[in-house]
Design a protein around this motif. Structure first.
Motif, short mmCIF file in Angstrom:
data_model
loop_
_atom_site.label_atom_id
_atom_site.label_comp_id
_atom_site.label_asym_id
_atom_site.label_seq_id
_atom_site.Cartn_x
_atom_site.Cartn_y
_atom_site.Cartn_z
N MET A 1 0.82 -1.20 0.00
CA MET A 1 0.00 0.00 0.00
C MET A 1 0.85 1.26 0.00
O MET A 1 0.65 2.17 -0.78
CB MET A 1 -0.93 0.02 1.20
CG MET A 1 -1.62 1.35 1.43
SD MET A 1 -2.92 1.31 2.65
CE MET A 1 -4.28 0.78 1.63
N LEU A 2 1.83 1.34 0.91
CA LEU A 2 2.71 2.49 0.97
C LEU A 2 4.14 2.05 0.74
O LEU A 2 4.62 1.13 1.40
CB LEU A 2 2.60 3.18 2.33
CG LEU A 2 3.40 4.49 2.46
CD1 LEU A 2 2.72 5.60 1.66
CD2 LEU A 2 3.55 4.90 3.91
N LYS A 3 4.83 2.73 -0.17
CA LYS A 3 6.22 2.42 -0.46
C LYS A 3 7.01 3.71 -0.52
O LYS A 3 6.79 4.55 -1.40
CB LYS A 3 6.36 1.65 -1.77
CG LYS A 3 7.80 1.21 -2.07
CD LYS A 3 7.87 0.33 -3.30
CE LYS A 3 9.29 -0.16 -3.55
NZ LYS A 3 9.37 -1.04 -4.74
N VAL A 4 7.93 3.88 0.42
CA VAL A 4 8.82 5.04 0.48
C VAL A 4 10.20 4.59 0.04
O VAL A 4 10.75 3.62 0.58
CB VAL A 4 8.87 5.62 1.91
CG1 VAL A 4 9.84 6.80 1.98
CG2 VAL A 4 7.48 6.03 2.38
N GLY A 25 1.90 -3.29 3.57
CA GLY A 25 0.75 -3.59 2.74
C GLY A 25 -0.60 -3.27 3.37
O GLY A 25 -0.69 -2.81 4.52
N THR A 26 -1.64 -3.54 2.63
CA THR A 26 -3.01 -3.29 3.07
C THR A 26 -3.34 -4.11 4.31
O THR A 26 -3.04 -5.30 4.38
CB THR A 26 -4.00 -3.65 1.94
OG1 THR A 26 -3.69 -2.88 0.79
CG2 THR A 26 -5.44 -3.39 2.37
N GLY A 27 -3.93 -3.45 5.29
CA GLY A 27 -4.35 -4.13 6.51
C GLY A 27 -3.25 -4.34 7.53
O GLY A 27 -3.49 -4.93 8.59
N GLU A 28 -2.05 -3.84 7.24
CA GLU A 28 -0.93 -4.01 8.17
C GLU A 28 -0.77 -2.78 9.06
O GLU A 28 -1.12 -1.67 8.68
CB GLU A 28 0.37 -4.25 7.41
CG GLU A 28 0.44 -5.60 6.72
CD GLU A 28 1.82 -5.89 6.16
OE1 GLU A 28 2.22 -7.06 6.21
OE2 GLU A 28 2.49 -4.95 5.69
N VAL A 29 -0.21 -3.02 10.25
CA VAL A 29 0.19 -1.94 11.15
C VAL A 29 1.70 -1.86 11.12
O VAL A 29 2.39 -2.85 11.39
CB VAL A 29 -0.30 -2.18 12.58
CG1 VAL A 29 0.26 -1.10 13.53
CG2 VAL A 29 -1.82 -2.19 12.65
N ALA A 30 2.22 -0.69 10.77
CA ALA A 30 3.66 -0.47 10.74
C ALA A 30 4.01 0.62 11.75
O ALA A 30 3.23 1.54 11.99
CB ALA A 30 4.12 -0.05 9.34
N THR A 31 5.20 0.51 12.35
CA THR A 31 5.64 1.51 13.31
C THR A 31 6.90 2.20 12.82
O THR A 31 7.72 1.61 12.11
CB THR A 31 5.95 0.88 14.68
OG1 THR A 31 7.16 0.12 14.61
CG2 THR A 31 4.81 -0.03 15.15
N SER A 185 -5.04 0.01 7.04
CA SER A 185 -3.61 0.10 7.28
C SER A 185 -3.32 1.24 8.25
O SER A 185 -4.00 2.27 8.23
CB SER A 185 -2.86 0.32 5.97
OG SER A 185 -3.13 -0.72 5.06
N ILE A 186 -2.30 1.05 9.08
CA ILE A 186 -1.95 2.05 10.09
C ILE A 186 -0.44 2.22 10.12
O ILE A 186 0.30 1.23 10.13
CB ILE A 186 -2.45 1.63 11.49
CG1 ILE A 186 -3.97 1.42 11.49
CG2 ILE A 186 -2.07 2.68 12.54
CD1 ILE A 186 -4.50 0.84 12.79
N LEU A 187 0.01 3.47 10.16
CA LEU A 187 1.41 3.81 10.41
C LEU A 187 1.44 4.63 11.68
O LEU A 187 0.78 5.67 11.75
CB LEU A 187 2.00 4.60 9.23
CG LEU A 187 3.44 5.11 9.40
CD1 LEU A 187 4.41 3.95 9.57
CD2 LEU A 187 3.84 5.99 8.21
N VAL A 188 2.19 4.18 12.69
CA VAL A 188 2.11 4.81 13.99
C VAL A 188 3.49 5.08 14.57
O VAL A 188 4.40 4.26 14.46
CB VAL A 188 1.25 3.97 14.97
CG1 VAL A 188 1.80 2.56 15.11
CG2 VAL A 188 1.13 4.64 16.33
N VAL A 189 3.63 6.26 15.16
CA VAL A 189 4.81 6.63 15.94
C VAL A 189 4.39 6.69 17.40
O VAL A 189 3.39 7.31 17.74
CB VAL A 189 5.35 8.01 15.50
CG1 VAL A 189 6.44 8.48 16.47
CG2 VAL A 189 5.87 7.98 14.09
N ASP A 190 5.15 6.03 18.25
CA ASP A 190 4.87 6.08 19.68
C ASP A 190 6.06 5.52 20.44
O ASP A 190 6.91 4.83 19.85
CB ASP A 190 3.61 5.27 20.02
CG ASP A 190 2.97 5.73 21.33
OD1 ASP A 190 2.22 6.72 21.31
OD2 ASP A 190 3.25 5.11 22.38
N LYS A 191 6.12 5.83 21.72
CA LYS A 191 7.23 5.37 22.54
C LYS A 191 6.88 4.16 23.40
O LYS A 191 7.75 3.59 24.03
CB LYS A 191 7.73 6.51 23.43
CG LYS A 191 8.29 7.70 22.67
CD LYS A 191 8.75 8.79 23.61
CE LYS A 191 9.35 9.96 22.84
NZ LYS A 191 8.33 10.67 22.04
#
Length: 233
Positions: A1-4, A25-31, A185-191
């Protein structure tokens, strides 16, 4: 889904990103993980077009994002929950939710006020409250709900639970798990690494503007050297 790929970004003459590479990809959670000042927020802002990338590529469902205006990127199906929440203080909770509501992707089961209130029941009782009178936890729930009301295909959260009480953090993580289960799909920044790894499929560690480690949660959880070297865990 997202490619940088090989993303480079400057602030004036100062370089902040040095060839970022990540994809999921679609439906994935990335950090995006890393210490403060390593380039996580700059990466998100470059993806969203808030900061203009110097070079490189960001493709969302094969559509190039670099060079597009932020609102056009959002209309393609990217929803941002920014660091600091940035809700409208002089609008009511309900007005915050409907102000940017849209369904540009013509989702068959769109996010509505009722769905947001089902996800965060705490918000339903505060609909007439002004944004600046909400607690920090309520503001973060509202920021997530506001992003969902744009009916995104990819939800991006910058510091998802920063400064929140433990009970509120758990509510946020539970909500993100529900959203993931609906194939978003989710892209998340957290500690909060322990909570992140429970829902993440892929993890990317950022150090000085580039990815220095990537892999699945089990691999990262068991890699004490990497945790200590880049995250100080």
């Amino acid at each position: 889904m997202l490619k940088v790929h090989n993303l480079i970004t400057h602030y004036g003459s100062s370089q902040a990103l040095f060839g970022m590479d990540l994809e999921f990809g679609t439906g994935e959670v990335a950090t995006l993980l890393g210490r403060n000042g390593m380039g996580k927020t700059t990466t998100i802002n470059s993806i969203m077009g808030i900061v203009k990338a110097t070079s490189g590529s960001v493709k969302f469902n094969d559509t190039e994002l670099v060079g597009r205006a932020s609102f056009k990127i959002a209309n393609l199906g990217l929803g941002l929950v920014p660091e600091g929440r940035q809700i409208f203080p002089n609008l009511s909770l309900r007005e915050n939710l409907v102000a940017t509501a849209s369904n540009h992707q013509n989702n068959s089961g769109p996010w509505t006020l009722d769905r947001v209130f089902d996800l965060f029941p705490e918000l339903a009782t505060r609909q007439s409250s002004m944004g600046n009178l909400l607690s920090g936890g309520e503001q973060q729930m509202l920021a997530i709900g506001r992003a969902l009301m744009t009916n995104p295909k990819l939800l991006i959260l910058d510091e998802a639970t920063e400064g929140l009480a433990p009970l509120v953090r758990q509510k946020i993580w539970a909500a993100l798990k529900q959203i993931k289960n609906q194939n978003m799909s989710i892209l998340v920044v957290d500690k909060n690494l322990r909570d992140l790894l429970k829902i993440a499929d892929r993890n990317f560690i950022v150090e000085r503007g580039k990815i220095v480690w990537s892999g699945h949660s089990d691999a990262l959880r068991n890699d004490r050297e990497t945790l200590h070297r880049y995250l100080g865990v």
